[in-house]
Design a protein around this motif. Structure first.
Motif, PDB file in Angstrom:
ATOM      1  N   ASN A 180      -8.094  -4.538   2.573  1.00  0.00           N
ATOM      2  CA  ASN A 180      -7.545  -5.975   1.672  1.00  0.00           C
ATOM      3  C   ASN A 180      -8.743  -7.308   1.081  1.00  0.00           C
ATOM      4  O   ASN A 180      -7.648  -8.257   0.538  1.00  0.00           O
ATOM      5  CB  ASN A 180      -6.388  -6.333   2.847  1.00  0.00           C
ATOM      6  N   TRP A 236       0.867  -1.676  -0.244  1.00  0.00           N
ATOM      7  CA  TRP A 236      -0.053  -0.102  -0.363  1.00  0.00           C
ATOM      8  C   TRP A 236       0.634   0.933   0.059  1.00  0.00           C
ATOM      9  O   TRP A 236       1.940   1.390   0.749  1.00  0.00           O
ATOM     10  CB  TRP A 236      -0.865   0.322   1.424  1.00  0.00           C
ATOM     11  N   LYS A 274      -7.858  -8.480  -6.029  1.00  0.00           N
ATOM     12  CA  LYS A 274      -6.758  -7.501  -6.657  1.00  0.00           C
ATOM     13  C   LYS A 274      -6.827  -7.067  -8.472  1.00  0.00           C
ATOM     14  O   LYS A 274      -7.462  -7.919  -9.390  1.00  0.00           O
ATOM     15  CB  LYS A 274      -5.433  -8.406  -6.412  1.00  0.00           C
TER      16      LYS A 274
END
Length: 237
Positions: free
Chosen positions: A193, A114, A197
């Motif tokens: 999270n 991040w 992705k």
């Protein structure tokens, strides 16, 4: 004199065990129920090691000792893991609701994948509610701190700004508050999270650098090296 003063300063620093005890005391004070988790984390593996040492057939004194020692070591390890998790939660619960709490989480608890800043990208003037931005493998995440009703315009402006600069990157919004669809402060990294992705590491770095170069946070208007709280008015001529 210099050597003695430096030795005295070093001697005053708390040792590792004292630091752990201070963290344990702080966590227990913030969450009294955490004591039961600590006991379960340590006593459980020790009891399991003793039972295996006594119940498994064909054990000699060396095997019994090794099982007990393994149980104790595993108990200490689990105790430290639980202590770290609960201490972090207790620390964040103490600053929850204060301005800048989200920035503290972004700067200390996110993984290396991040890219973020502890400074907000937008602030509501009256309520001091703020919007923070982070770039990671899920894309761009906008995090609100404070009353979300005061930040509708700021969130939409930041969303349009990001989509204009990096149009193919997903933009997510996370609200840190006590509403039903909001998240608590210590659960913020987990909530960020959980998104799918969308970028690799090189793309994360490129997107973060592009956003930083083409956008400005509210703190960027303050000249570097100047503290507005210590500024003095000039003398009258």
């Amino acid at each position: 004199m210099a050597r003695s003063s430096s030795q005295g300063t070093t001697a005053k620093e708390p040792g590792r065990l004292k630091q752990m005890y201070q963290v344990f005391t702080m966590t227990r004070r913030a969450d009294p129920k955490s004591v039961w988790w600590f006991l379960l984390a340590f006593v459980g593996p020790v009891v399991l090691g003793v039972l295996l040492a006594l119940l498994l057939p064909g054990q000699n004194w060396l095997a019994v000792t090794l099982w007990i020692v393994a149980g104790v070591l595993l108990g200490v390890l689990l105790f430290l893991i639980v202590l770290g998790r609960l201490a972090e939660r207790a620390a964040y619960s103490q600053i929850a609701g204060q301005p800048g709490a989200v920035g503290a989480v972004l700067s200390n608890s996110l993984r290396r994948q991040w890219r973020s800043s502890e400074m907000p990208v937008a602030v509501h003037g009256r309520s001091q509610a703020a919007v923070y931005r982070a770039v990671g493998t899920p894309g761009v995440v906008l995090i609100t701190e404070g009353q979300r009703s005061n930040l509708k315009r700021q969130v939409e402006e930041e969303r349009r700004k990001v989509q204009r600069i990096v149009p193919n990157v997903p933009v997510h919004v996370v609200h840190v508050d006590d509403d039903a669809d909001g998240v608590t402060l210590h659960k913020l990294p987990r909530a960020m999270n959980k998104y799918k992705k969308a970028l690799n590491r090189n793309e994360v770095l490129a997107v973060a650098n592009r956003l930083d170069s083409l956008t400005h946070s509210p703190a960027s208007a303050i000249p570097k090296g100047m503290d507005p709280m210590k500024a003095r008015a000039g003398r009258p001529r």
